[in-house]
Design a protein around this motif. Structure first.
Motif, PDB file in Angstrom:
ATOM      1  N   GLY A  34      36.141  31.349  16.981  1.00 57.12           N
ATOM      2  CA  GLY A  34      35.198  32.083  17.816  1.00 57.12           C
ATOM      3  C   GLY A  34      35.164  31.629  19.255  1.00 57.12           C
ATOM      4  N   ASP A  35      34.608  32.483  20.121  1.00 57.61           N
ATOM      5  CA  ASP A  35      34.565  32.237  21.567  1.00 57.61           C
ATOM      6  C   ASP A  35      35.953  31.970  22.124  1.00 57.61           C
ATOM      7  N   SER A  36      36.910  32.776  21.711  1.00 58.34           N
ATOM      8  CA  SER A  36      38.237  32.673  22.311  1.00 58.34           C
ATOM      9  C   SER A  36      38.194  33.153  23.760  1.00 58.34           C
ATOM     10  N   VAL A  37      37.328  34.121  24.055  1.00 59.26           N
ATOM     11  CA  VAL A  37      37.183  34.673  25.400  1.00 59.26           C
ATOM     12  C   VAL A  37      35.705  34.949  25.645  1.00 59.26           C
ATOM     13  N   PHE A  38      35.333  35.090  26.913  1.00 53.93           N
ATOM     14  CA  PHE A  38      34.005  35.625  27.218  1.00 53.93           C
ATOM     15  C   PHE A  38      33.918  36.026  28.675  1.00 53.93           C
ATOM     16  N   VAL A  63      38.093  34.540  14.180  1.00 51.98           N
ATOM     17  CA  VAL A  63      36.769  35.132  14.000  1.00 51.98           C
ATOM     18  C   VAL A  63      36.109  35.216  15.375  1.00 51.98           C
ATOM     19  N   TYR A  64      34.991  35.942  15.449  1.00 52.58           N
ATOM     20  CA  TYR A  64      34.297  36.112  16.722  1.00 52.58           C
ATOM     21  C   TYR A  64      33.130  35.146  16.848  1.00 52.58           C
ATOM     22  N   GLY A  65      32.887  34.732  18.094  1.00 55.81           N
ATOM     23  CA  GLY A  65      31.723  33.922  18.408  1.00 55.81           C
ATOM     24  C   GLY A  65      30.674  34.739  19.122  1.00 55.81           C
ATOM     25  N   ASN A  66      29.708  34.071  19.703  1.00 51.10           N
ATOM     26  CA  ASN A  66      28.618  34.771  20.383  1.00 51.10           C
ATOM     27  C   ASN A  66      28.967  35.176  21.808  1.00 51.10           C
ATOM     28  N   HIS A  67      30.139  34.779  22.306  1.00 49.43           N
ATOM     29  CA  HIS A  67      30.516  35.139  23.671  1.00 49.43           C
ATOM     30  C   HIS A  67      31.641  36.170  23.747  1.00 49.43           C
TER      31      HIS A  67
END
Length: 226
Positions: A34-38, A63-67
């Protein structure tokens, strides 16, 4: 690993760290937690991540993070990029249970079912008692996990591990139990150098994991230095 791609002057440095990590460890599978990009450039960096990972010529998943979806691209658009990458095992998964990217990667050993790697979206935010908190699973995701475990067992996958981004509240319970034991190494090892940033809302995923008795390991990426 988690990457946080968004600063052009840090891109090459981050690329080199990833390449060295993979070269040094020679993994069979790379998982981005997660948070690979934001940020506003998430569309550009989603393409960058997919190209970078494919150049490593190692199966990878994410997987995806919050950003991740805070910029122009939403998670479904990002998922289409990841799904089409050559070495990617990512899937957008079902669209009606909460989040994007709930799926499983099944691993074999000597041609036989061995382990399932369950990837889930812990979501960006949760509304709870009028407050906005860090994300958590939806009740439908907990139900889906149960259904998935039953199907996996029916096909010979008795054991699994899970990867998602934001820890559930039981991470703090586990730490406090370990702390009260005097940090007994028979119970656990590790470092806690920041708070456990989970939601207050608890849909019961950890309880369901214990009930199904098939998931043996859980990995998260949200708390960077824990």
């Amino acid at each position: 690993i988690y990457l946080h791609y968004h600063l052009p002057h840090k891109t090459k440095e981050t690329d080199n760290i990833v390449k060295k990590l993979v070269s040094d460890t020679q993994p069979d599978l790379i998982v981005i937690t997660g948070d690979s990009v934001f940020g506003p450039t998430n569309m550009t960096y989603t393409k960058h991540v997919a190209k970078l990972m494919d150049r490593l010529q190692t199966p990878w998943t994410i997987v995806y993070g919050n950003h991740d979806d805070e910029g122009k691209a939403d998670k479904y658009w990002m998922g289409n990029v990841y799904e089409n990458a050559k070495y990617s095992l990512y899937s957008n998964g079902p669209c009606n249970i909460g989040g994007t990217g709930n799926y499983a990667v099944n691993l074999t050993k000597d041609g036989q079912p061995f382990y399932s790697v369950i990837m889930m979206d812990s979501n960006r935010v949760t509304q709870y008692k009028g407050n906005e908190e860090y994300g958590s699973f939806t009740p439908s995701q907990v139900t889906w996990y149960s259904w998935l475990c039953d199907g996996l067992k029916a096909n010979g996958y008795d054991k699994s591990m899970m990867f998602f981004h934001i820890p559930f509240p039981e991470y703090l319970d586990a730490y406090e139990y370990w702390e009260n034991s005097g940090f007994d190494e028979n119970l656990g090892i590790g470092e806690k150098r920041e708070g456990v940033c989970s939601a207050t809302y608890n849909p019961g995923m950890f309880t369901r994991i214990k009930e199904k008795a098939s998931t043996t390991h859980v990995f998260v990426g949200h708390d960077h230095v824990n």
